[in-house]
Write an enzyme that holds these catalytic residues in place. Structure first.
Site, PDB file in Angstrom:
ATOM      1  N   LYS A  11       0.892  -1.171   0.000  1.00  0.00           N
ATOM      2  CA  LYS A  11       0.000   0.000   0.000  1.00  0.00           C
ATOM      3  C   LYS A  11       0.920   1.208   0.000  1.00  0.00           C
ATOM      4  CE  LYS A  11      -2.769   1.834   3.692  1.00  0.00           C
ATOM      5  NZ  LYS A  11      -3.164   3.231   3.512  1.00  0.00           N
ATOM      6  N   GLY A  71      -7.123   9.741   9.846  1.00  0.00           N
ATOM      7  CA  GLY A  71      -7.315  10.024  11.268  1.00  0.00           C
ATOM      8  C   GLY A  71      -8.350  11.088  11.583  1.00  0.00           C
ATOM      9  N   GLY A 105      -9.955   8.074   6.809  1.00  0.00           N
ATOM     10  CA  GLY A 105     -10.892   9.147   7.124  1.00  0.00           C
ATOM     11  C   GLY A 105     -12.269   8.680   7.578  1.00  0.00           C
ATOM     12  N   ASN A 117      -8.432   2.330  10.186  1.00  0.00           N
ATOM     13  CA  ASN A 117      -7.647   2.048  11.385  1.00  0.00           C
ATOM     14  C   ASN A 117      -8.178   2.839  12.588  1.00  0.00           C
ATOM     15  OD1 ASN A 117      -4.085   1.604  11.892  1.00  0.00           O
ATOM     16  ND2 ASN A 117      -5.652   1.788  13.424  1.00  0.00           N
ATOM     17  N   SER A 118      -8.082   4.183  12.488  1.00  0.00           N
ATOM     18  CA  SER A 118      -8.378   5.019  13.654  1.00  0.00           C
ATOM     19  C   SER A 118      -9.793   4.789  14.205  1.00  0.00           C
ATOM     20  CB  SER A 118      -8.226   6.500  13.291  1.00  0.00           C
ATOM     21  OG  SER A 118      -6.996   6.740  12.690  1.00  0.00           O
TER      22      SER A 118
HETATM   23  C1  LIG Z   1      -3.316   2.236   8.776  1.00  0.00           C
HETATM   24  C2  LIG Z   1      -3.214   2.980   7.522  1.00  0.00           C
HETATM   25  O1  LIG Z   1      -2.819   2.485   6.530  1.00  0.00           O
HETATM   26  C3  LIG Z   1      -3.656   4.387   7.523  1.00  0.00           C
HETATM   27  O2  LIG Z   1      -2.661   5.160   6.979  1.00  0.00           O
HETATM   28  C4  LIG Z   1      -4.936   4.396   6.765  1.00  0.00           C
HETATM   29  O3  LIG Z   1      -4.917   5.180   5.685  1.00  0.00           O
HETATM   30  C5  LIG Z   1      -6.126   4.465   7.658  1.00  0.00           C
HETATM   31  O4  LIG Z   1      -6.593   5.751   7.937  1.00  0.00           O
HETATM   32  P1  LIG Z   1      -7.606   5.987   9.155  1.00  0.00           P
HETATM   33  O5  LIG Z   1      -6.780   5.816  10.389  1.00  0.00           O
HETATM   34  O6  LIG Z   1      -8.120   7.358   8.969  1.00  0.00           O
HETATM   35  O7  LIG Z   1      -8.661   4.935   9.063  1.00  0.00           O
END
Ligand SMILES: CC(=O)[C@@H](O)[C@H](O)COP(=O)(O)O
Length: 270
Positions: free
Chosen positions: A105, A166, A194, A215-216
């Site tokens: 990625k 994030g 996002g 992720n966040s």
């Molecule tokens: C974990 C990862 O690859 C991040 O760079 C991704 O783009 C997720 O973004 P969020 O944390 O906003 O979900």
């Protein structure tokens, strides 16, 4: 019964068949055990991690990488935090060695304010990595023309952003994301970054996106394990909605209950 109900409704990353439409990150969890429980609850088959962010100094390194490998999932290394082509290419090559995968990625930060991918260097780095045998999943903006350049280079997967990483703002530009979907019907499309709430994932899947990566939203939720479950349900709901096809939208109200057959007293009094 449709494929989606038969559970044969898969999608693919460069030919590797995948069922879950949720890809999940491995950073920012309150603890390793909450991370593991959350990832398991999410039903995700693909986990992403960054060699750079998860270095030994930041609580990562060999033990952490082994922990991720032990989850038995498909690993998608990412180049989060890279600001130059050379940095991203070197990190991708190191990740290939450590995680024994040619997937990457590709993240290339273009601006610190919103962590927006640098569209020009992203295209250049993608070309270098493809020529080096990588299967590149570029994290890009929702710019149709940049996406076209990436597809022309041979990308079979694109990961346009929903909103800056994030922020949890959801899909800031559904029109642009929808245009990319219509323009590249054969390309695997994943909304990346996002997302804040499960409804954002529903919306991405309803637009016809193959999957979402986040992720966040899970790692920083009050209850990450429960939020992971909620996103699992959300991608399923969004996909069902997309496959079912929406009713035609109307500008004028249209009663859903016919007036014929109304009770006698109501017809008399109206
Ligand atoms: C974990 C990862 O690859 C991040 O760079 C991704 O783009 C997720 O973004 P969020 O944390 O906003 O979900």
């Amino acid at each position: 019964m449709s494929d989606v109900q038969n559970k044969q409704d898969t999608w693919n990353i460069y030919g590797t068949e995948i069922s879950s439409r949720l890809l999940i990150g491995s950073a920012l969890y309150p603890s390793p055990s909450i991370m593991e429980d959350s990832i398991k609850s999410s039903g995700a088959e693909v986990v992403t991690l960054s060699l750079r962010r998860q270095s030994p100094e930041s609580g990562g390194g060999n033990a952490f990488w082994q922990h991720i490998k032990d989850l038995g999932m498909k690993i998608l290394p990412n180049t989060a935090g890279c600001h130059s082509i050379q940095e991203a290419v070197t990190l991708a090559q190191m990740s290939r060695e450590i995680f024994e995968t040619d997937w990457v990625k590709l993240e290339l930060v273009g601006d610190e304010y919103n962590l927006q991918p640098d569209p020009i260097d992203l295209v250049k780095a993608t070309e270098i990595l493809i020529n080096d045998g990588f299967k590149v999943l570029p994290y890009c903006t929702d710019d149709l023309v940049i996406c076209r350049h990436l597809v022309e280079l041979g990308c079979e997967v694109l990961m346009p952003w929903g909103a800056p990483i994030g922020t949890g703002k959801g899909l800031l530009n559904p029109y642009a994301l929808s245009a990319i979907r219509h323009r590249f019907p054969q390309t695997t499309l994943i909304v990346d970054a996002g997302l804040g709430m499960p409804s954002h994932a529903v919306q991405a899947l309803e637009l016809g996106y193959d999957a979402v990566l986040l992720n966040s939203a899970v790692a920083q939720a009050q209850d990450p394990v429960l939020m992971a479950k909620a996103f699992k349900a959300a991608v399923e709901a969004g996909r069902y909605g997309y496959m079912a096809g929406s009713m035609p939208e109307k500008d004028v109200a249209n009663p859903s209950t016919p007036t014929l057959g109304m009770p006698f007293w109501h017809q008399e009094n109206s």
